[in-house]
Scaffold this active site. Structure first.
Site, PDB file in Angstrom:
ATOM      1  N   CYS A 106       0.915  -1.138  -0.061  1.00 20.98           N
ATOM      2  CA  CYS A 106      -0.071   0.050   0.079  1.00 20.98           C
ATOM      3  C   CYS A 106       0.941   1.093  -0.012  1.00 20.98           C
ATOM      4  CB  CYS A 106      -1.033  -0.184   1.326  1.00 20.98           C
ATOM      5  SG  CYS A 106      -2.262   1.069   1.038  1.00 20.98           S
ATOM      6  N   HIS A 208      -3.653  -4.788   0.557  1.00 21.66           N
ATOM      7  CA  HIS A 208      -3.062  -5.405   1.766  1.00 21.66           C
ATOM      8  C   HIS A 208      -3.213  -6.855   1.919  1.00 21.66           C
ATOM      9  CE1 HIS A 208      -2.556  -1.493   4.235  1.00 21.66           C
ATOM     10  NE2 HIS A 208      -3.268  -1.344   3.280  1.00 21.66           N
ATOM     11  N   GLU A 210      -1.566  -8.681   3.767  1.00 19.52           N
ATOM     12  CA  GLU A 210      -1.477  -9.117   5.137  1.00 19.52           C
ATOM     13  C   GLU A 210      -2.723  -9.416   5.893  1.00 19.52           C
ATOM     14  OE1 GLU A 210      -1.954  -5.064   5.821  1.00 19.52           O
ATOM     15  OE2 GLU A 210      -0.940  -6.078   4.290  1.00 19.52           O
TER      16      GLU A 210
END
Length: 236
Positions: A106, A208, A210
């Site tokens: 990001c 994202h 994660e």
């Protein structure tokens, strides 16, 4: 044999004098058999810092000051932190120059693009509209499709041509740095990933991974392959 040390940049200092970072970054690196080391802003001895890690993850967070890419101020620009900006731009530049494996997420992808000479859209809805929602109000994550260039390094890692991403941004890459190649797009044409073909490992993703890595093997593969590459490189 010790596991590789993966440096992860943190957010800037908050009102409680803390340097926060969502734990999903840490979890994804640990799941990939890496040892996460958090890197708060403010360190000026960048070369000494980089000497203690094997790979670098530039995490998400607030916006870069538009002055860093000759942009303009915008009322939606938020969480600008000069200490973090200066530190991460320097860190990214030195890591890239020395060939350290670097993974931008990001904001991290935006840092990579800016430090290499690219620019950003200050507020993405002004450019692409809102047919594809990249962030829910006021500042919450959402989901949308991403299409990946199959012949790219990223495509080889993910082994998917299209997937649903966790999206949490209102800015994105505008002018792509000349040494980077666009390798993934959102349905509205927003740049979702870039990579550097002549660097050992330099990939930036706008989404994202994660956030969903714990339940989505496609997204965990990014961390698995990053840590695997770092480990092979340091033990070669």
């Amino acid at each position: 044999m010790t596991k590789p040390f993966i440096g992860i940049t943190t957010y800037g200092q908050n009102e409680e004098s803390q340097f926060p970072l969502p734990r999903e970054y840490v979890d994804a690196v640990r799941s990939a058999a890496g040892i996460p080391l958090l890197l708060p802003p403010g360190e000026t001895k960048v070369d000494e810092l980089l000497a203690h890690i094997d790979g670098l993850i530039l995490a998400g967070g607030g916006d870069l000051d538009p002055g860093h890419y000759n942009g303009v101020d915008h009322p939606e620009v938020y969480m600008v932190d000069n200490e973090r900006d200066d530190g991460e731009l320097l860190l990214a530049r030195r890591a890239i120059d020395m060939g350290m494996p670097t993974f931008g997420i990001c904001r991290g992808a935006q840092v990579i693009n800016v430090v290499l000479g690219g620019s950003l859209h200050e507020h993405l809805p002004d450019v692409v509209g809102e047919d594809v929602i990249h962030r829910l109000p006021p500042r919450k994550p959402t989901e949308h499709a991403v299409t990946v260039e199959t012949a790219s390094r990223l495509g080889g890692i993910l082994r998917e041509t299209e997937f649903v991403s966790a999206s949490w941004h209102h800015q994105a890459i505008d002018r792509v740095a000349s040494c980077l190649t666009v390798v993934a797009l959102a349905p509205d044409g927003t740049v979702e990933a870039v990579e550097h073909a002549d660097h050992p490992w330099l990939i930036g993703v706008q989404w994202h991974p994660e956030l969903t890595a714990a339940t989505d093997p496609v997204q965990q593969r990014l961390f698995d392959e990053f840590v695997r590459f770092v480990n092979e490189r340091r033990t070669a």
